[in-house]
Design an enzyme around this catalytic site. Structure first.
Site, mmCIF file in Angstrom:
data_model
loop_
_atom_site.group_PDB
_atom_site.id
_atom_site.type_symbol
_atom_site.label_atom_id
_atom_site.label_comp_id
_atom_site.label_asym_id
_atom_site.label_seq_id
_atom_site.Cartn_x
_atom_site.Cartn_y
_atom_site.Cartn_z
ATOM 1 N N ARG A 46 0.854 -1.196 0.000
ATOM 2 C CA ARG A 46 0.000 0.000 0.000
ATOM 3 C C ARG A 46 0.886 1.242 0.000
ATOM 4 N NH1 ARG A 46 -1.482 1.676 4.645
ATOM 5 N NH2 ARG A 46 -2.257 -0.314 5.430
ATOM 6 N N TYR A 98 -16.992 16.819 -14.991
ATOM 7 C CA TYR A 98 -17.349 15.396 -15.073
ATOM 8 C C TYR A 98 -18.351 15.039 -13.963
ATOM 9 C CZ TYR A 98 -16.735 10.332 -14.742
ATOM 10 O OH TYR A 98 -16.945 8.987 -14.677
ATOM 11 N N ASP A 170 -7.720 18.598 -14.228
ATOM 12 C CA ASP A 170 -8.016 17.252 -14.713
ATOM 13 C C ASP A 170 -7.647 17.231 -16.203
ATOM 14 O OD1 ASP A 170 -9.239 14.963 -15.778
ATOM 15 O OD2 ASP A 170 -10.877 15.009 -14.325
ATOM 16 N N LYS A 195 -9.052 6.147 -19.415
ATOM 17 C CA LYS A 195 -9.381 6.656 -20.756
ATOM 18 C C LYS A 195 -8.165 6.512 -21.683
ATOM 19 C CE LYS A 195 -13.058 7.562 -18.378
ATOM 20 N NZ LYS A 195 -13.342 8.846 -17.746
HETATM 21 C C1 LIG Z 1 -13.803 9.209 -16.410
HETATM 22 C C2 LIG Z 1 -13.383 10.509 -15.848
HETATM 23 C C3 LIG Z 1 -13.109 10.651 -14.471
HETATM 24 C C4 LIG Z 1 -13.285 9.499 -13.485
HETATM 25 O O1 LIG Z 1 -12.371 8.496 -13.702
HETATM 26 P P1 LIG Z 1 -12.633 6.931 -13.369
HETATM 27 O O2 LIG Z 1 -11.380 6.278 -13.834
HETATM 28 O O3 LIG Z 1 -13.864 6.529 -14.130
HETATM 29 O O4 LIG Z 1 -12.838 6.845 -11.894
HETATM 30 C C5 LIG Z 1 -12.685 11.883 -14.021
HETATM 31 N N1 LIG Z 1 -12.543 12.934 -14.865
HETATM 32 C C6 LIG Z 1 -12.801 12.832 -16.181
HETATM 33 C C7 LIG Z 1 -12.617 14.023 -17.067
HETATM 34 C C8 LIG Z 1 -13.236 11.625 -16.716
HETATM 35 O O5 LIG Z 1 -13.513 11.540 -18.038
#
Ligand SMILES: *Cc1c(COP(=O)(O)O)cnc(C)c1O
Length: 378
Positions: A46, A98, A170, A195
Site C-alpha cells: 500500500r 465530469y 483534470d 481513458k
Molecule cells: C472518467 C473521468 C473521471 C473518473 O475516472 P474513473 O477512472 O472513471 O474513476 C474523471 N474525470 C474525467 C474528465 C473523466 O472523463
C-alpha cells in the site's frame, strides 16, 4: 527528452536484477526486512510497490512534475487530492465538470465540511466573484465534457496564485502527450487513466502529479493513509498502454479531424464542438496551450429521437460510456453520462437532448466517415 521518446524511456524502465526490458509485475504485498527496520525501500505494497512506482515515475516525467501517484480509479485520485482540503475550506469547480466529480463534491466531501461552488472557469471575472475568504483550491477540466470548452490554464493559474489557491487540473481529455498544465502554472494534475492513458478499454485507474516535493509528501501520506492504490497488474497494463500513447493520440486526432470536417458541413448537424475547427470559439487558445486538439467531438442533431436513430444505424461506433479507447465510442450525454443532471441545468449548460458525443478510435477513417454518414442520412 521529447514526448515520444519519453513515453518509451521516461520513468523507471526494465529490471536491474535480471535485465528484463519490461518492468516486472511485482505481485507482492510485503517485503522481507534484513534486520528490524532495514529494507530495500519497500515495506508494504500500500505504501509502495516497484511496478506502481515505475508508473508513478513515468507519469511524473510525462507531466513535468515533481512526484506522481497511481490510484485504483480516476475518482480515487480525485478523492485523495480533495483530502488535501479540510473542513471549513471552500472549493471552486468548473460548472460543466465530469459527473463523478460533481457527485463527490455535492454528495460526499460537502458532508465533511468542504463546500464546493460551480463556476464558469473560462471567465476570470466569474472566478473573482465566486472566490471566498476560505477558498483553498480550484479544480478544472479543459477541454470539458461534452462541450469541449477550454479554460486558459496560464491565466487561471496566475489568478489562482494571486489568491493563494491550489490549482488542480483534470487533464484526462488532452493527456500529457498534448497538454502539460504544470509548466503553465498548475499545482496538481489528475487523470482518469481509464481513458486515453490505458487506451484499450481494459483497465480502471487514476493518476495524480504534483509540482513540488512538500505537496508530494502530503499526497503520499494521504495515498498511504486512505489506501486507494493501483495494484501491480493494472500498473503494468498502464505502463504497457502508455508506450503507444503518442501513436494512438496522433491517430485519434487524425480521425477526429476528418470526422469533424465531415460533420461541420453535414445538413443534419446543427452545431459541432471540436477545438481543432477554426470555427471553435477558443481555437486560438487550443493552439496556444496544447500541442494537439484531441479525439473528442460533440455535435447536435436537433432532437433525442434523431440522436437515437443515428446511433442505431451505426456499425463501428460502440454505444458506451467512457472514452479514449482504440475503438470508436459514441454516447448521448443527456441520457447517459449527464442523465443525473436536472434537465434545466443541462439545457443551461448547452447539453441538449440531441447532442451526440464521439470518442474517435483508431480505425480506418474512411470506414468511420462512411458509417457516420450512413447513420445521419434520413
Ligand atoms: C472518467 C473521468 C473521471 C473518473 O475516472 P474513473 O477512472 O472513471 O474513476 C474523471 N474525470 C474525467 C474528465 C473523466 O472523463
Amino acid at each position: 527528452m521529447r514526448k515520444r521518446t519519453e513515453l518509451i524511456h521516461g520513468g523507471i524502465t526494465g529490471d536491474p536484477h535480471t535485465g528484463a526490458v519490461s518492468v516486472p509485475i511485482y505481485q507482492t504485498s510485503t517485503y522481507e526486512q534484513e534486520d528490524i527496520g532495514v529494507h530495500k525501500g519497500y515495506e508494504y505494497s500500500r505504501t509502495g510497490n516497484p511496478t506502481r512506482h515505475a508508473l508513478e515515475a513515468l507519469i511524473r516525467d510525462l507531466e513535468e512534475g515533481e512526484r506522481g501517484f497511481a490510484f485504483a480509479s480516476g475518482m480515487a485520485a480525485i478523492t485523495a487530492v480533495l483530502m488535501l482540503l479540510s473542513s471549513g475550506d471552500h472549493l471552486l469547480v468548473n460548472d460543466d465538470v465530469y459527473g463523478g466529480t460533481y457527485r463527490i463534491a455535492t454528495k460526499v466531501t460537502n458532508r465533511l465540511g468542504i463546500e464546493a461552488s460551480f463556476v464558469d472557469t473560462t471567465d476570470l471575472a466569474a472566478l473573482e466573484q465566486a472566490v471566498r475568504p476560505h477558498t483553498k483550491a480550484l479544480l478544472l477540466e479543459t477541454p470539458t465534457n461534452p462541450l469541449l470548452k477550454l479554460s486558459d490554464i496560464a491565466a487561471v493559474a496566475a489568478w489562482a496564485k494571486s489568491r493563494g489557491l491550489l490549482l488542480i487540473v483534470d487533464n484526462t481529455f488532452s493527456t500529457p502527450y498534448w497538454q502539460n498544465p504544470i509548466p503553465l502554472g498548475a499545482d496538481i494534475v489528475i487523470h482518469s487513466a481509464t481513458k486515453y492513458l490505458g487506451g484499450h478499454s481494459d483497465v480502471v485507474a487514476g493518476l495524480a502529479v504534483v509540482n513540488d516535493s512538500e505537496l508530494g509528501e502530503r499526497l503520499h501520506f494521504i495515498q498511504n493513509a486512505t489506501g486507494g492504490v493501483l495494484g501491480p497488474q493494472d500498473s503494468w497494463l498502464l505502463l504497457r498502454g502508455l508506450k503507444t500513447l503518442g501513436l494512438r493520440m496522433e491517430a485519434h486526432e487524425q480521425n477526429a479531424k476528418e470526422l469533424a470536417a465531415m460533420l461541420s458541413v453535414h445538413p443534419s448537424v446543427r452545431r459541432i464542438h471540436y477545438p481543432g475547427l477554426e470555427s471553435h470559439p477558443q481555437h486560438e487558445l487550443a493552439r496556444r496551450q496544447a500541442r494537439g486538439f484531441g479525439g473528442m467531438i460533440s455535435f447536435d442533431v436537433g432532437s433525442g429521437e434523431k440522436a437515437a436513430d443515428v446511433i442505431r444505424k451505426l456499425r463501428y461506433f460502440t454505444l458506451a460510456e467512457s472514452l479514449g479507447a482504440v475503438e470508436s465510442l459514441i454516447s448521448v450525454p443527456a441520457r447517459m453520462t449527464h442523465a443525473s443532471i436536472p434537465k434545466e441545468r443541462r439545457e443551461a449548460l448547452g447539453i441538449s437532448d440531441g447532442l451526440i458525443r464521439i470518442s474517435a478510435g483508431i480505425e480506418d477513417s474512411e470506414d468511420l466517415i462512411e458509417d457516420l454518414a450512413n447513420g445521419l442520412a434520413d
